[in-house]
Design an enzyme around this catalytic site. Sequence first.
Site, PDB file in Angstrom:
ATOM      1  N   TYR A 177     -15.990 -37.374 -11.145  1.00 38.99           N
ATOM      2  CA  TYR A 177     -16.483 -37.076  -9.794  1.00 38.99           C
ATOM      3  C   TYR A 177     -17.419 -38.171  -9.278  1.00 38.99           C
ATOM      4  O   TYR A 177     -17.465 -38.413  -8.068  1.00 38.99           O
ATOM      5  CB  TYR A 177     -17.130 -35.684  -9.746  1.00 38.99           C
ATOM      6  CG  TYR A 177     -16.087 -34.610  -9.934  1.00 38.99           C
ATOM      7  CD1 TYR A 177     -15.248 -34.248  -8.892  1.00 38.99           C
ATOM      8  CD2 TYR A 177     -15.886 -34.015 -11.177  1.00 38.99           C
ATOM      9  CE1 TYR A 177     -14.245 -33.299  -9.078  1.00 38.99           C
ATOM     10  CE2 TYR A 177     -14.890 -33.065 -11.373  1.00 38.99           C
ATOM     11  CZ  TYR A 177     -14.068 -32.718 -10.319  1.00 38.99           C
ATOM     12  OH  TYR A 177     -13.069 -31.798 -10.502  1.00 38.99           O
ATOM     13  N   GLN A 230      -9.549 -27.822   2.331  1.00 43.80           N
ATOM     14  CA  GLN A 230      -9.543 -27.764   0.864  1.00 43.80           C
ATOM     15  C   GLN A 230     -10.088 -29.073   0.296  1.00 43.80           C
ATOM     16  O   GLN A 230     -10.259 -29.200  -0.907  1.00 43.80           O
ATOM     17  CB  GLN A 230      -8.118 -27.559   0.354  1.00 43.80           C
ATOM     18  CG  GLN A 230      -7.490 -26.258   0.804  1.00 43.80           C
ATOM     19  CD  GLN A 230      -5.996 -26.257   0.521  1.00 43.80           C
ATOM     20  OE1 GLN A 230      -5.541 -25.844  -0.536  1.00 43.80           O
ATOM     21  NE2 GLN A 230      -5.218 -26.732   1.473  1.00 43.80           N
ATOM     22  N   VAL A 248     -12.581 -32.134  -0.623  1.00 39.71           N
ATOM     23  CA  VAL A 248     -13.987 -32.229  -1.032  1.00 39.71           C
ATOM     24  C   VAL A 248     -14.618 -33.513  -0.492  1.00 39.71           C
ATOM     25  O   VAL A 248     -15.803 -33.760  -0.709  1.00 39.71           O
ATOM     26  CB  VAL A 248     -14.134 -32.114  -2.574  1.00 39.71           C
ATOM     27  CG1 VAL A 248     -13.676 -30.731  -3.036  1.00 39.71           C
ATOM     28  CG2 VAL A 248     -13.363 -33.206  -3.309  1.00 39.71           C
ATOM     29  N   ASP A 249     -13.833 -34.333   0.213  1.00 38.44           N
ATOM     30  CA  ASP A 249     -14.415 -35.517   0.863  1.00 38.44           C
ATOM     31  C   ASP A 249     -15.178 -35.072   2.113  1.00 38.44           C
ATOM     32  O   ASP A 249     -15.126 -33.899   2.499  1.00 38.44           O
ATOM     33  CB  ASP A 249     -13.315 -36.551   1.202  1.00 38.44           C
ATOM     34  CG  ASP A 249     -12.325 -36.036   2.248  1.00 38.44           C
ATOM     35  OD1 ASP A 249     -12.765 -35.601   3.330  1.00 38.44           O
ATOM     36  OD2 ASP A 249     -11.098 -36.062   1.997  1.00 38.44           O
ATOM     37  N   HIS A 265     -13.256 -25.529  -1.073  1.00 38.91           N
ATOM     38  CA  HIS A 265     -13.242 -25.982  -2.471  1.00 38.91           C
ATOM     39  C   HIS A 265     -14.468 -26.825  -2.816  1.00 38.91           C
ATOM     40  O   HIS A 265     -14.459 -27.551  -3.807  1.00 38.91           O
ATOM     41  CB  HIS A 265     -11.961 -26.773  -2.765  1.00 38.91           C
ATOM     42  CG  HIS A 265     -10.731 -25.926  -2.800  1.00 38.91           C
ATOM     43  ND1 HIS A 265      -9.452 -26.437  -2.770  1.00 38.91           N
ATOM     44  CD2 HIS A 265     -10.588 -24.580  -2.875  1.00 38.91           C
ATOM     45  CE1 HIS A 265      -8.575 -25.438  -2.819  1.00 38.91           C
ATOM     46  NE2 HIS A 265      -9.244 -24.304  -2.877  1.00 38.91           N
ATOM     47  N   GLY A 316      -1.154 -30.995   6.166  1.00 43.78           N
ATOM     48  CA  GLY A 316      -1.251 -31.854   4.980  1.00 43.78           C
ATOM     49  C   GLY A 316      -1.610 -31.134   3.698  1.00 43.78           C
ATOM     50  O   GLY A 316      -2.382 -31.650   2.898  1.00 43.78           O
ATOM     51  N   SER A 320       0.212 -28.908   0.357  1.00 44.87           N
ATOM     52  CA  SER A 320       1.494 -28.569  -0.271  1.00 44.87           C
ATOM     53  C   SER A 320       1.682 -27.059  -0.373  1.00 44.87           C
ATOM     54  O   SER A 320       2.782 -26.597  -0.656  1.00 44.87           O
ATOM     55  CB  SER A 320       1.576 -29.197  -1.656  1.00 44.87           C
ATOM     56  OG  SER A 320       0.503 -28.738  -2.462  1.00 44.87           O
ATOM     57  N   LEU A 357       3.930 -34.378   6.164  1.00 46.19           N
ATOM     58  CA  LEU A 357       4.840 -35.520   6.074  1.00 46.19           C
ATOM     59  C   LEU A 357       6.284 -35.038   6.003  1.00 46.19           C
ATOM     60  O   LEU A 357       7.185 -35.642   6.564  1.00 46.19           O
ATOM     61  CB  LEU A 357       4.486 -36.297   4.795  1.00 46.19           C
ATOM     62  CG  LEU A 357       4.636 -37.801   4.752  1.00 46.19           C
ATOM     63  CD1 LEU A 357       4.096 -38.485   5.988  1.00 46.19           C
ATOM     64  CD2 LEU A 357       3.955 -38.324   3.492  1.00 46.19           C
ATOM     65  N   GLU A 358       6.491 -33.918   5.307  1.00 43.63           N
ATOM     66  CA  GLU A 358       7.846 -33.377   5.123  1.00 43.63           C
ATOM     67  C   GLU A 358       7.733 -31.858   4.980  1.00 43.63           C
ATOM     68  O   GLU A 358       6.644 -31.355   4.668  1.00 43.63           O
ATOM     69  CB  GLU A 358       8.466 -33.970   3.856  1.00 43.63           C
ATOM     70  CG  GLU A 358       7.596 -33.712   2.643  1.00 43.63           C
ATOM     71  CD  GLU A 358       7.940 -34.585   1.448  1.00 43.63           C
ATOM     72  OE1 GLU A 358       8.667 -35.572   1.626  1.00 43.63           O
ATOM     73  OE2 GLU A 358       7.484 -34.236   0.352  1.00 43.63           O
TER      74      GLU A 358
HETATM   75  P1  OAD Z   1      -1.453 -31.797  -2.461  1.00 46.42           P
HETATM   76  O1  OAD Z   1      -1.596 -33.145  -3.102  1.00 46.42           O
HETATM   77  O2  OAD Z   1      -0.902 -30.691  -3.284  1.00 46.42           O
HETATM   78  O3  OAD Z   1      -0.519 -31.903  -1.186  1.00 46.42           O
HETATM   79  C1  OAD Z   1      -0.706 -32.902  -0.223  1.00 46.42           C
HETATM   80  C2  OAD Z   1       0.253 -32.627   0.915  1.00 46.42           C
HETATM   81  O4  OAD Z   1      -0.017 -33.584   1.916  1.00 46.42           O
HETATM   82  C3  OAD Z   1       1.727 -32.742   0.555  1.00 46.42           C
HETATM   83  O5  OAD Z   1       2.425 -31.596   1.064  1.00 46.42           O
HETATM   84  C4  OAD Z   1       2.186 -34.018   1.265  1.00 46.42           C
HETATM   85  O6  OAD Z   1       3.519 -33.929   1.746  1.00 46.42           O
HETATM   86  C5  OAD Z   1       1.210 -34.057   2.421  1.00 46.42           C
HETATM   87  N1  OAD Z   1       0.947 -35.419   2.921  1.00 46.42           N
HETATM   88  C6  OAD Z   1       0.765 -36.560   2.206  1.00 46.42           C
HETATM   89  N2  OAD Z   1       0.499 -37.603   3.016  1.00 46.42           N
HETATM   90  C7  OAD Z   1       0.499 -37.105   4.289  1.00 46.42           C
HETATM   91  C8  OAD Z   1       0.290 -37.684   5.579  1.00 46.42           C
HETATM   92  N3  OAD Z   1       0.000 -38.977   5.733  1.00 46.42           N
HETATM   93  N4  OAD Z   1       0.374 -36.875   6.661  1.00 46.42           N
HETATM   94  C9  OAD Z   1       0.650 -35.553   6.523  1.00 46.42           C
HETATM   95  N5  OAD Z   1       0.862 -34.958   5.334  1.00 46.42           N
HETATM   96  C10 OAD Z   1       0.786 -35.716   4.231  1.00 46.42           C
HETATM   97  O7  OAD Z   1      -2.892 -31.428  -1.874  1.00 46.42           O
HETATM   98  P2  OAD Z   1      -3.482 -30.024  -1.384  1.00 46.42           P
HETATM   99  O8  OAD Z   1      -2.403 -29.149  -0.850  1.00 46.42           O
HETATM  100  O9  OAD Z   1      -4.636 -30.335  -0.521  1.00 46.42           O
HETATM  101  O10 OAD Z   1      -8.050 -27.947  -5.372  1.00 46.42           O
HETATM  102  O11 OAD Z   1      -4.022 -29.433  -2.735  1.00 46.42           O
HETATM  103  C11 OAD Z   1      -4.671 -28.187  -2.710  1.00 46.42           C
HETATM  104  C12 OAD Z   1      -5.693 -28.105  -3.801  1.00 46.42           C
HETATM  105  O12 OAD Z   1      -5.125 -28.428  -5.057  1.00 46.42           O
HETATM  106  C13 OAD Z   1      -6.822 -29.106  -3.700  1.00 46.42           C
HETATM  107  O13 OAD Z   1      -7.838 -28.725  -2.804  1.00 46.42           O
HETATM  108  C14 OAD Z   1      -7.356 -29.168  -5.079  1.00 46.42           C
HETATM  109  C15 OAD Z   1      -6.051 -29.237  -5.824  1.00 46.42           C
HETATM  110  O14 OAD Z   1      -6.077 -28.775  -7.090  1.00 46.42           O
HETATM  111  C16 OAD Z   1      -9.242 -27.998  -5.997  1.00 46.42           C
HETATM  112  O15 OAD Z   1      -9.806 -29.031  -6.273  1.00 46.42           O
HETATM  113  C17 OAD Z   1      -9.823 -26.657  -6.291  1.00 46.42           C
END
Ligand code: OAD
Length: 236
Positions: free
Chosen positions: A55, A90, A92-93, A115, A181, A183, A208-209
């Site tokens: 971190y 979600q 943390v930045d 988060h 953004g 998943s 993105l998709e």
């Molecule tokens: P993920 O890494 O699971 O998903 C990122 C999503 O962003 C994906 O669906 C990508 O398609 C999309 N993406 C990537 N680049 C993009 C762009 N330029 N424009 C639009 N979409 C884009 O991240 P999170 O869903 O945020 O939890 O993950 C959720 C949680 O899982 C996090 O907060 C963290 C992690 O474990 C904790 O730390 C508790």
Amino acid sequence: MTHRNLVVLTGAGVSAESGVPTFRASDGLWCGHRVEEVATPEGYAADPALVQDFYNQRRRQLAEVHPNAAHLALAELAARWEGDFLLVTQNVDDLHDRAHERVLPAPGFELIHMHGELLKGRCTRSGVVSRWTGDMAAHEPSPDHPDGRIRPHIVWFGEMSLRMDRIDRALSACDLFVSIGTSGNVYPAAGFVQQARHAGARTVEINLEPTLGRSMFDEGVYGPATRTVPEFFAGL
Ligand code: OAD
């Protein structure tokens, strides 16, 4: 269609174009580590030096990144939105926070980091949360309790997301829910779309998709967030 009560959920994808890595890379690792090592209370108990170092690196990286057009479009929306607008991230930045420093939000706006936040530390004994911009030592002493340590104010797996009462209330009253953004792999955030649908809200996924949860949304908007987010909200 006019909307009054808006809830926006953001995930790692909104910060990706600022240079903050997303979580679910194809190698299944989070910046070279297994999630259990660096994002669980058990991982911290087993190796506090490794977890703090992980971190510390992410906290230092914040100095090198800046809010992008998606963060700024949401901040501008917050300044002109006339109803309630809850932005739940979600991430943390602090990129949403910095974007909102530039434009004064309207009174109905609130930002929640469900988060936690890299720029905060929490005492393991008193639970007191304080701003923390530098590194944390493996056994960082707490000023709030003689036996406490300062750990990152981050929700790890197995811990409760923050401010869920407030988020649940907003979801049950919203008429527009936009997920940007993320998943949709991690609960409870992954269930917000169903809560919003239950409230009768229009639901939109911006990514993105298409994600695995695409069928739960009324609409999908696909492409990089720096383009799709400003376009979508300009057209509201
Ligand atoms: P993920 O890494 O699971 O998903 C990122 C999503 O962003 C994906 O669906 C990508 O398609 C999309 N993406 C990537 N680049 C993009 C762009 N330029 N424009 C639009 N979409 C884009 O991240 P999170 O869903 O945020 O939890 O993950 C959720 C949680 O899982 C996090 O907060 C963290 C992690 O474990 C904790 O730390 C508790």
